[in-house]
Structure formats: C-alpha cells, structure tokens
Design a protein around this motif. Structure first.
Motif, short mmCIF file in Angstrom:
data_model
loop_
_atom_site.label_atom_id
_atom_site.label_comp_id
_atom_site.label_asym_id
_atom_site.label_seq_id
_atom_site.Cartn_x
_atom_site.Cartn_y
_atom_site.Cartn_z
N VAL A 1 0.85 -0.90 0.48
CA VAL A 1 -0.21 0.01 -0.30
C VAL A 1 0.95 1.73 -0.16
O VAL A 1 0.85 2.26 -0.27
N VAL A 2 1.96 1.06 0.93
CA VAL A 2 2.62 2.35 0.97
C VAL A 2 3.23 2.24 -0.32
O VAL A 2 3.36 3.87 -0.90
N ALA A 3 3.71 1.47 -0.97
CA ALA A 3 4.97 1.31 -2.60
C ALA A 3 3.57 2.18 -3.18
O ALA A 3 4.15 2.85 -4.81
N ALA A 4 2.62 1.69 -3.68
CA ALA A 4 1.15 2.46 -4.21
C ALA A 4 1.33 3.37 -4.01
O ALA A 4 0.41 4.43 -5.00
N ALA A 5 1.27 4.01 -2.66
CA ALA A 5 0.84 5.75 -2.69
C ALA A 5 2.05 6.26 -3.49
O ALA A 5 1.77 7.63 -3.82
N LEU A 6 3.01 5.91 -3.21
CA LEU A 6 4.45 6.38 -3.48
C LEU A 6 4.07 6.61 -5.19
O LEU A 6 4.56 7.34 -5.37
N GLU A 7 4.09 5.37 -5.89
CA GLU A 7 3.53 5.73 -7.43
C GLU A 7 2.77 5.79 -8.10
O GLU A 7 3.10 7.20 -8.53
N ARG A 8 1.56 6.52 -6.84
CA ARG A 8 0.86 7.21 -7.61
C ARG A 8 0.58 8.97 -7.41
O ARG A 8 0.86 9.58 -8.36
N LEU A 9 2.05 9.15 -6.00
CA LEU A 9 2.87 9.64 -6.80
C LEU A 9 3.63 10.37 -7.34
O LEU A 9 4.75 11.70 -8.10
N GLY A 10 4.29 9.41 -7.89
CA GLY A 10 5.28 9.68 -9.51
C GLY A 10 6.57 9.33 -8.72
O GLY A 10 7.10 9.20 -9.97
N ALA A 11 6.98 8.31 -7.79
CA ALA A 11 8.45 8.57 -7.29
C ALA A 11 9.08 7.79 -8.00
O ALA A 11 9.93 7.45 -8.37
N GLU A 12 7.91 6.39 -8.46
CA GLU A 12 8.46 4.83 -8.78
C GLU A 12 9.01 5.04 -10.64
O GLU A 12 10.05 4.72 -10.67
N ALA A 13 8.37 5.87 -10.93
CA ALA A 13 8.44 6.54 -12.36
C ALA A 13 10.00 7.55 -12.18
O ALA A 13 10.62 6.89 -13.70
N GLU A 14 9.86 7.95 -12.00
CA GLU A 14 11.29 9.06 -11.69
C GLU A 14 12.85 7.86 -11.15
O GLU A 14 13.91 7.80 -11.17
N SER A 15 12.52 7.19 -9.82
CA SER A 15 13.64 6.49 -9.04
C SER A 15 12.72 5.19 -8.52
O SER A 15 12.21 5.24 -8.05
N PRO A 16 13.10 3.58 -9.29
CA PRO A 16 12.49 3.23 -8.88
C PRO A 16 12.96 2.74 -7.28
O PRO A 16 14.07 2.40 -6.77
N VAL A 17 12.06 2.59 -6.13
CA VAL A 17 11.89 2.03 -5.11
C VAL A 17 12.75 1.01 -5.04
O VAL A 17 12.44 0.16 -4.93
N ARG A 18 13.65 0.31 -3.97
CA ARG A 18 14.75 -0.90 -3.73
C ARG A 18 13.91 -1.34 -2.45
O ARG A 18 13.12 -0.20 -1.97
N LEU A 19 13.61 -2.60 -2.83
CA LEU A 19 12.72 -2.99 -1.69
C LEU A 19 13.04 -3.00 -0.46
O LEU A 19 12.80 -2.75 0.74
N GLU A 20 14.38 -3.38 -0.29
CA GLU A 20 15.45 -2.93 1.17
C GLU A 20 14.94 -2.03 1.93
O GLU A 20 14.63 -1.51 2.75
N ARG A 21 14.58 -0.49 1.28
CA ARG A 21 15.06 0.89 1.64
C ARG A 21 13.10 0.71 1.56
O ARG A 21 12.98 1.57 2.87
N LEU A 22 13.02 0.57 0.54
CA LEU A 22 10.60 0.13 1.56
C LEU A 22 10.72 -0.35 2.81
O LEU A 22 9.92 0.23 3.59
N GLU A 23 11.51 -1.95 2.95
CA GLU A 23 11.12 -2.64 3.65
C GLU A 23 11.87 -1.88 5.22
O GLU A 23 10.79 -1.77 6.45
#
Length: 351
Positions: free
Chosen positions: A279-301
């Motif tokens: 859900v947090v990852a999906a919220a980041l994606e909605r704000l465009g974070a994934e498009a600019e810099s893919p979120v590494r799983l370790e940092r998300l965790e």
C-alpha cells in the motif's frame, strides 16, 4: 554440435496442434509482430507462427530483427532472417541500433534499445502485439538472477505471459516450452539458425547463470521446477495485489492543498506486513516516485519498519524515500508529498 543441440535430440519438436494451443490467446488479435534474432528459439517461433497464421481468421503476421551492430556478423545474420521470412511468406524489417554503443552495462542497454525499436515498429504496424520467444529456460534463469538481486515476490514471479512494455503489448507464448524442444523444432523443419557467442560469455550474468543450471538440475532444481515456483509466486502476487488495491481504497484519506496523499496508517497497520508494504509502495507510485526513481525493496522495508515502530509508540516521525517525504503524525495519519526541487549552484548570502 553444442550441448543444447545434443540435448534437443532427446526432446520432441513442437507440433501444429500444440502450437495452436500455445497461440490460442493470440487468435483474436488483429496483427502480430514477431521478434526474430536468428537464434533457434525465435526461428522456431517464427516458423510455428507462420504456419498457424495461415488459417482463416488468424492475425496478420510480420517479423522484425534488431541489428545491434555489436558483432561483425550481425548484419549478415539479420539478412539471413530476412531470407527465411521471404521463404515463409512473412513480411520482415531490419531495425538498426544506431549511434555510439555504451562501454558499461552493454547487455542491459542493448536489451532496452531492442525493446524500444521493436515497440516502435509494433506501433507503426497499427498497434501490433509484439511476440517474443522467451522459453522455460529463460524463465528459470530470470528467476535465479532476480533472486540473487534480492527481488521480492513480484520479481520472483518471473516473466509474465502478457505484459505492456513501452506502450506495447508483449506476449510470450513459449514460456512453458524448453529451449531443447525449440532447437528440435528448428532441426525437424530444416531451419538454419545462429548461436550468439555472448550467450556463453562469462562476462555477462545470464551466461554465468546458464552455466550453473546443469548443476542445479542435477540436484532437482531444473528449469521446470523453477518455472513452477515462478507460477506459484505469480498466483500469490496477484492475490496480494488485489488485496492491496482494496485496502488502499479504505485507508486513503481526503487531502487538500499541494498534491499529496494521506493514509490512515493506524488502520493500515492491522494488515499483514506484505500488504502494508504494498500500500505504501502504491501510494508512492501514485505520486510519481516510481517513474523517476524505482524504489528498492530494502529501502521500502526499512522505511515502513520505522513508520510502524513510531506508530506503535504513538510518536510522530518523518522519513524520505524515492524523492518523497513521508510524515507520520501523532494521530496515526501518514502524509506523503514529493520533495521540493533542490536548488543547485551558488546562491548569494542573505544580508
């Protein structure tokens, strides 16, 4: 004779009836563009599709070959594919990767260039479905490579049979078919093919994993078993993704002012850890974070763990992840907003 060719002698070629089952999901499409490198996998796919597409009501078939210009023989190999397509009655185009070639991450960048060229050609053909010859062996190698990179469940689900890439639908109908069977198919049809020397070059990660596969298979971890694992993980991934969408709808709060999102994090924490992460990852994606810099799983965790710890203690906390500021307030609400652009250069001192 290569080891793969020797092994193919013990495997049956793909016949017309099996091919019809493999291509059944493509039957309703208007047109297909098959990517043909000249290797045994894509040559076999081309021949099978050419026969299948001749039946009434089937999609229009065309082919394309990308000449990366990385080897002296690449142009001649592309012309060889053109000749084969002419023999099979399939329209064909050679696409060239122009310009200077990178010195680092060559295979990765060549792959990106290849897909971009093929996607553009598919769009030029009126939105054709791009069909590639990824095999059971490719799926197994991909799973191992992603496992070594620390991928999560979504990555370990492997390649999907149909995805959208660069705005183009990409279909992989042969993910359940071994490379040995496709080599046998090419041999049975008398089709010549080439072997890319980079496939065995230990400088490249996929080639190194390919060399390890026989050792794993001897212990029971063969391509079929790895592919089965990928399929099971894909099933779990789909279930988790569906739950994530449902939960996001519930915990999403109204937001005012500058573009940002607000989540009821107290309610979200009642979900399993995997759903909280998604859900947090999906919220980041909605704000465009994934498009600019893919979120590494370790940092998300790590970020979500910090948020959960603070929420459990009832204290506010602020974290930054992928260019997004996450602010957990004392009331358990989580606000996400994009960071302001950082000013660069020399600025006059305040007076």
């Amino acid at each position: 004779m290569s080891a793969a060719e020797q092994a193919s002698r013990d495997h049956p070629p793909v016949g017309a009836r099996e091919a019809a089952d493999l291509f059944s999901d493509l039957a309703a499409e208007r047109s297909l563009l098959v990517a043909v490198s000249g290797g045994p996998d894509s040559v076999a796919l081309l021949a099978l599709l050419a026969d299948w597409s001749r039946e009434p009501g089937r999609p229009i078939l065309a082919a394309a070959t990308v000449d990366h210009g990385l080897r002296a023989d690449s142009a001649a190999e592309a012309q060889g594919v053109a000749a084969l397509c002419a023999r099979l009655g399939v329209a064909h185009r050679i696409l060239r990767w122009e310009g200077d070639k990178p010195r680092s991450r060559l295979q990765e960048r060549a792959r990106a260039a290849r897909y971009a060229l093929l996607a553009a050609e598919a769009q030029n053909a009126g939105g054709a479905i791009l069909v590639t010859a990824h095999t059971l062996d490719d799926q197994a190698e991909t799973l191992l490579m992603r496992m070594a990179r620390g991928s999560g469940p979504s990555g370990l689900a492997g390649m999907r049979g149909r995805v959208v890439r660069d705005g183009t639908v990409l279909a992989r109908p042969l993910l359940g078919v071994s490379k040995a069977r496709l080599i046998a198919t090419a041999h049975a049809r008398g089709l010549a093919f080439v072997e890319d020397p980079s496939n065995g070059d230990p400088r490249f990660a996929r080639a190194r994993w390919r060399a390890v596969m026989p050792l794993l298979a001897a212990e029971g971890l063969d391509a079929e078993r790895l592919s089965l694992l990928a399929g099971r993980l894909a099933r779990l991934d789909e279930a988790a993704a569906a739950r994530c969408e449902a939960v996001l709808t519930v915990v999403l709060l109204p937001a005012t002012g500058a573009p940002h999102l607000r989540l009821d994090f107290s309610a979200l924490r009642q979900e399993p850890d995997e759903i909280v992460l998604r859900v947090v990852a999906a919220a980041l994606e909605r704000l465009g974070a994934e498009a600019e810099s893919p979120v590494r799983l370790e940092r998300l965790e790590a970020c979500v763990a910090a948020l959960c710890e603070a929420a459990g203690a009832g204290r506010p906390v602020t974290r930054t992840l992928a260019g997004t500021v996450l602010v957990l307030a004392g009331d358990g609400h989580l606000s996400l907003r994009r960071e302001r652009p950082r000013r660069r250069g020399i600025h006059p001192a305040a007076t």
